[in-house]
Design a protein around this motif. Structure first.
Motif, PDB file in Angstrom:
ATOM      1  N   PRO A 130      36.164  11.500 -26.997  1.00 42.79           N
ATOM      2  CA  PRO A 130      36.308  11.023 -25.622  1.00 42.79           C
ATOM      3  C   PRO A 130      35.068  11.174 -24.745  1.00 42.79           C
ATOM      4  CG  PRO A 130      38.232  12.276 -26.268  1.00 42.79           C
ATOM      5  CD  PRO A 130      37.218  12.440 -27.362  1.00 42.79           C
ATOM      6  N   GLU A 131      34.332  12.294 -24.846  1.00 41.69           N
ATOM      7  CA  GLU A 131      33.121  12.512 -24.048  1.00 41.69           C
ATOM      8  C   GLU A 131      32.054  13.173 -24.923  1.00 41.69           C
ATOM      9  OE1 GLU A 131      33.307  13.790 -19.905  1.00 41.69           O
ATOM     10  OE2 GLU A 131      35.467  14.016 -20.218  1.00 41.69           O
ATOM     11  N   PRO A 132      31.471  12.440 -25.870  1.00 41.54           N
ATOM     12  CA  PRO A 132      30.579  13.072 -26.846  1.00 41.54           C
ATOM     13  C   PRO A 132      29.301  13.664 -26.271  1.00 41.54           C
ATOM     14  CG  PRO A 132      30.538  10.687 -27.084  1.00 41.54           C
ATOM     15  CD  PRO A 132      31.623  11.010 -26.092  1.00 41.54           C
ATOM     16  N   SER A 133      28.941  13.317 -25.043  1.00 43.74           N
ATOM     17  CA  SER A 133      27.738  13.925 -24.455  1.00 43.74           C
ATOM     18  C   SER A 133      28.016  15.342 -23.950  1.00 43.74           C
ATOM     19  CB  SER A 133      27.207  13.061 -23.311  1.00 43.74           C
ATOM     20  OG  SER A 133      28.144  13.008 -22.259  1.00 43.74           O
ATOM     21  N   VAL A 134      29.300  15.703 -23.793  1.00 45.86           N
ATOM     22  CA  VAL A 134      29.672  17.013 -23.270  1.00 45.86           C
ATOM     23  C   VAL A 134      30.604  17.762 -24.222  1.00 45.86           C
ATOM     24  CG1 VAL A 134      30.757  18.213 -21.322  1.00 45.86           C
ATOM     25  CG2 VAL A 134      29.450  16.136 -20.920  1.00 45.86           C
ATOM     26  N   PHE A 135      31.475  17.043 -24.936  1.00 44.60           N
ATOM     27  CA  PHE A 135      32.446  17.639 -25.861  1.00 44.60           C
ATOM     28  C   PHE A 135      32.331  16.950 -27.213  1.00 44.60           C
ATOM     29  CE2 PHE A 135      34.498  18.403 -21.780  1.00 44.60           C
ATOM     30  CZ  PHE A 135      34.980  19.696 -21.925  1.00 44.60           C
ATOM     31  N   ARG A 136      32.403  17.709 -28.291  1.00 43.98           N
ATOM     32  CA  ARG A 136      32.535  17.156 -29.635  1.00 43.98           C
ATOM     33  C   ARG A 136      33.834  17.706 -30.201  1.00 43.98           C
ATOM     34  NH1 ARG A 136      27.093  15.819 -31.286  1.00 43.98           N
ATOM     35  NH2 ARG A 136      26.275  14.880 -29.375  1.00 43.98           N
ATOM     36  N   VAL A 137      34.698  16.827 -30.657  1.00 43.09           N
ATOM     37  CA  VAL A 137      36.015  17.214 -31.154  1.00 43.09           C
ATOM     38  C   VAL A 137      35.981  17.244 -32.686  1.00 43.09           C
ATOM     39  CG1 VAL A 137      38.490  16.732 -31.088  1.00 43.09           C
ATOM     40  CG2 VAL A 137      37.038  16.051 -29.150  1.00 43.09           C
ATOM     41  N   PHE A 138      36.543  18.306 -33.256  1.00 40.23           N
ATOM     42  CA  PHE A 138      36.613  18.508 -34.700  1.00 40.23           C
ATOM     43  C   PHE A 138      38.024  18.896 -35.090  1.00 40.23           C
ATOM     44  CE2 PHE A 138      32.453  19.589 -33.176  1.00 40.23           C
ATOM     45  CZ  PHE A 138      31.589  19.010 -34.093  1.00 40.23           C
ATOM     46  N   LEU A 139      38.301  18.817 -36.377  1.00 39.95           N
ATOM     47  CA  LEU A 139      39.514  19.385 -36.948  1.00 39.95           C
ATOM     48  C   LEU A 139      39.092  20.548 -37.828  1.00 39.95           C
ATOM     49  CD1 LEU A 139      41.417  16.147 -38.033  1.00 39.95           C
ATOM     50  CD2 LEU A 139      41.653  17.443 -35.898  1.00 39.95           C
ATOM     51  N   ASP A 140      39.809  21.679 -37.702  1.00 38.21           N
ATOM     52  CA  ASP A 140      39.543  22.793 -38.604  1.00 38.21           C
ATOM     53  C   ASP A 140      40.208  22.508 -39.949  1.00 38.21           C
ATOM     54  OD1 ASP A 140      42.273  23.657 -38.558  1.00 38.21           O
ATOM     55  OD2 ASP A 140      41.895  25.126 -36.986  1.00 38.21           O
TER      56      ASP A 140
END
Length: 128
Positions: A97-107
């Protein structure tokens, strides 16, 4: 105050594997290690991982199986730290959603978690 916060506990199929993954991502020490529970201890708080034989991984961003909660980790350099998370066993999600501030991953158990520069020297300023 009734009781000080100690930390969250995540359900998962393999507490040892998931506790070891988060130790590679965030440091800390594995203070309790059993087949059914692992405690990853930091200064002043812990993250627990407990075996749930009926665990169903979240399907984020699809809400059929909700994420229940997610963990955020402060990052100084999203690109460099993303490489380290992937090397540790994390999987970037297809939706960012906001890759410049957050990167989302799955463990490895499917829980979403984020690396973020929010509220760090390299991130956006705190709202006033």
């Amino acid at each position: 105050m009734v009781a000080p916060f100690w930390g969250p506990t995540l359900d998962c199929p393999d507490p040892v594997a998931l506790g070891s993954f988060y130790q590679r991502v965030a440091g800390g020490s594995l203070a309790v290690v059993t087949d059914s529970f692992v405690e990853l201890r930091f200064d002043g708080f812990s993250i627990g991982f407990q075996r749930d034989l009926n665990y169903r991984a979240p399907t984020w961003p699809d809400s059929r199986v909700p994420q229940q909660c997610h963990l955020d980790f402060m990052a100084a350099d999203l690109d460099a730290e993303q490489e380290l998370v992937v090397a540790a066993g994390g999987t970037p999600t297809s939706v960012q959603p906001e890759p410049s501030v957050f990167r989302v991953f799955l463990d490895p158990a499917g829980h979403p978690f984020c690396l973020t520069t929010w509220r760090t020297a390299s991130g956006p300023p705190e709202s006033r």
